[in-house]
Write an enzyme that holds these catalytic residues in place. Structure first.
Site: not given
Length: 383
Positions: A71, A181, A329
Site C-alpha cells: 500500500g 482497508q 510510538c
C-alpha cells in the site's frame, strides 16, 4: 496463556490456501517473467493469470493494474507520479484530508516542501467524514490531484468516493483513492467509478506482506518513480514478486467468493464486542468513536475514558490480547492519533482510544471471553 488477535486492520493471518498456492509457485522452479526461455514463460504465465484474476474481480482491464510492494508504494507511486505528470501541464495544487494514512500525507507534504506544490488539507467531522463544502471550495483549475482514503484504518469511516470523484473531475483534476482497508470488504467495479488511481495491499485480506497493487485508469498521466527494466508497462521497474503476486490473487479470490457470508459474520463480531463491553462496563464511561451503521464492518475505535491508552495497551498485551491505538510510538512516547485529533475528539477521548479490528480466526466465543478480560482490566485501572 490464550492469545486473542484483534488487530486485523494492521495485518491479517495468511489463509492456508494462500500459503499452499505460494509454496506451489516457489516449487515450480526458477523463473523470471522477463526471460524468454521455458522457465521464464512459465513465470510469465503465472504473472498474467494472477493479474487477469485480480483485474476481473476489481472490474478493470489487466493493463490498468500495476503490482507494487504494498500500500505504501502504491500511494507513493500514485501521488508523486501523477503529481509530477500534472505539473508538466501547469497544475501544482494538491488536496487531501486530515485523516489520511501517513503514506499519503507524507507524500503530499514532501511534494509541497521539495517540488513547489501547494497543499490543501480538508477537515473532517466528528465521525471522520470529509467536509464536502470545504473540498468543493478548494478545487480549482490549478488542482493537479486529490487523494482521499476510502475506508479509514483507525475508525472505519467510509468516504463517498463517487461524489468526491465527480467534484474532482469537474475541474479536470485526478482522483486517487487509498483503498487498502476496503479491499475485500467492498464490491468494486473500477471502470464504473470516477477514480483515476486506487491503491491496494495484499496483507489486509489474508494474503502475504510485501505485495500490493495500483489501479491506473487508461489515459491517466503518471511518471515512474523507479528506474530500471520495463516491467509493469514501465511503471514499476524490478523483477516481480511472483509468489507474492499469486498469493495476492488467491487471497482476493477467497475474499470475493466468501464476502456475502463473511461480511455479516464479522459485522456481528464487531457489534457483539461493543454490546458486551457496554454491558460489562455500564458504570464506566466508554465511547464508540466509529460509525457502526455506515463504517467498515471489521473496525471499531473505543475510548475507555479515564484509562490512558498506553497503559491499556500494555495491560491488554500482558493478558494476551493484541490490539492497536492507531498511533505511532516515537522515542518511547506515545504520539496521539492524528486521525482522532482531526475529528475533534476531546482530550479525554483522544488519550484513551483503542482500536479493535476483527477477521479470519476470530469467533463469537473468544469475543465473549476477551470482553470479560478487557472489562476486568478497565475496572482494575479505574480502582
Amino acid at each position: 496463556m490464550k492469545s486473542y488477535y484483534f488487530d486485523h486492520a494492521a495485518t491479517t493471518p495468511i489463509h492456508p490456501d494462500v500459503i499452499a498456492a505460494m509454496i506451489a509457485t516457489m516449487q515450480q522452479g526458477p523463473g523470471n517473467a522477463s526471460s524468454i526461455h521455458r522457465f521464464g514463460r512459465n513465470a510469465k504465465h503465472s504473472l498474467n493469470q494472477s493479474r487477469d484474476k485480480i483485474s476481473s474481480m476489481l472490474g478493470c482491464k489487466p493493463n490498468e493494474f500495476t503490482f507494487t510492494s504494498g500500500g505504501t508504494e502504491s500511494d507513493n507511486l500514485a501521488i508523486i507520479g501523477a503529481a509530477r505528470a500534472q505539473a508538466l501541464k501547469g497544475r501544482k495544487h494538491l488536496i487531501t484530508s486530515a485523516i489520511e494514512h501517513h503514506a499519503v500525507i507524507h507524500s503530499m507534504e514532501w511534494l509541497a516542501n521539495n517540488e513547489g506544490f501547494d497543499l490543501t488539507i480538508i477537515s473532517v467531522d466528528q465521525q471522520g467524514y470529509v467536509n464536502m463544502a470545504e473540498l468543493q471550495d478548494a478545487l480549482s483549475e490549478q488542482t493537479a490531484l486529490v487523494s482521499i482514503i476510502h475506508g479509514n484504518n483507525e475508525v472505519g469511516t467510509i468516504q463517498p468516493i463517487e461524489q468526491i470523484g465527480e467534484l474532482v473531475h469537474q475541474v479536470g483534476a485526478l482522483f486517487h483513492v487509498d483503498a487498502v482497508q476496503t479491499l475485500g470488504c467492498v464490491t468494486y467495479s473500477l471502470q464504473q467509478l470516477p477514480v483515476d488511481l486506487m491503491s491496494f495491499s495484499s496483507h489486509k485480506i489474508n494474503g502475504p506482506q510485501g505485495i500490493g497493487g495500483l489501479y491506473i485508469a487508461t489515459g491517466t498521466p503518471i511518471e515512474a518513480l523507479q528506474q530500471g527494466g520495463t516491467q509493469e508497462r514501465k511503471r514499476r521497474a524490478g523483477t516481480e514478486n511472483l509468489a507474492g503476486i499469486v498469493g495476492f490473487a488467491t487471497a482476493l479470490d477467497i475474499c470475493v467468493n466468501k464476502r456475502e457470508k463473511w461480511q455479516p459474520f464479522v459485522t456481528n463480531l464487531r457489534n457483539r464486542w461493543v454490546e458486551l463491553l457496554q454491558q460489562e462496563l455500564e458504570k464506566y464511561p466508554i465511547i464508540v468513536n466509529s460509525d457502526l451503521d455506515h463504517g467498515l464492518s471489521h473496525i471499531v475505535n473505543i475510548s475507555f475514558v479515564g484509562v490512558d491508552t498506553e497503559s491499556m495497551l500494555m495491560n491488554l498485551d500482558m493478558a494476551g490480547i493484541a490490539v492497536s491505538s492507531g498511533s505511532a510510538c516515537t522515542s518511547g512516547s506515545l504520539e496521539r492519533s492524528h486521525v482522532l485529533k482531526a475529528m475533534g475528539l476531546s482530550t479525554d477521548r483522544l488519550n484513551s482510544a483503542v482500536r479493535f479490528s476483527f477477521g479470519m480466526g476470530n469467533t463469537i466465543e473468544e469475543i465473549e471471553e476477551a470482553a470479560t478480560i478487557v472489562a476486568s482490566i478497565v475496572k482494575r485501572i479505574h480502582s
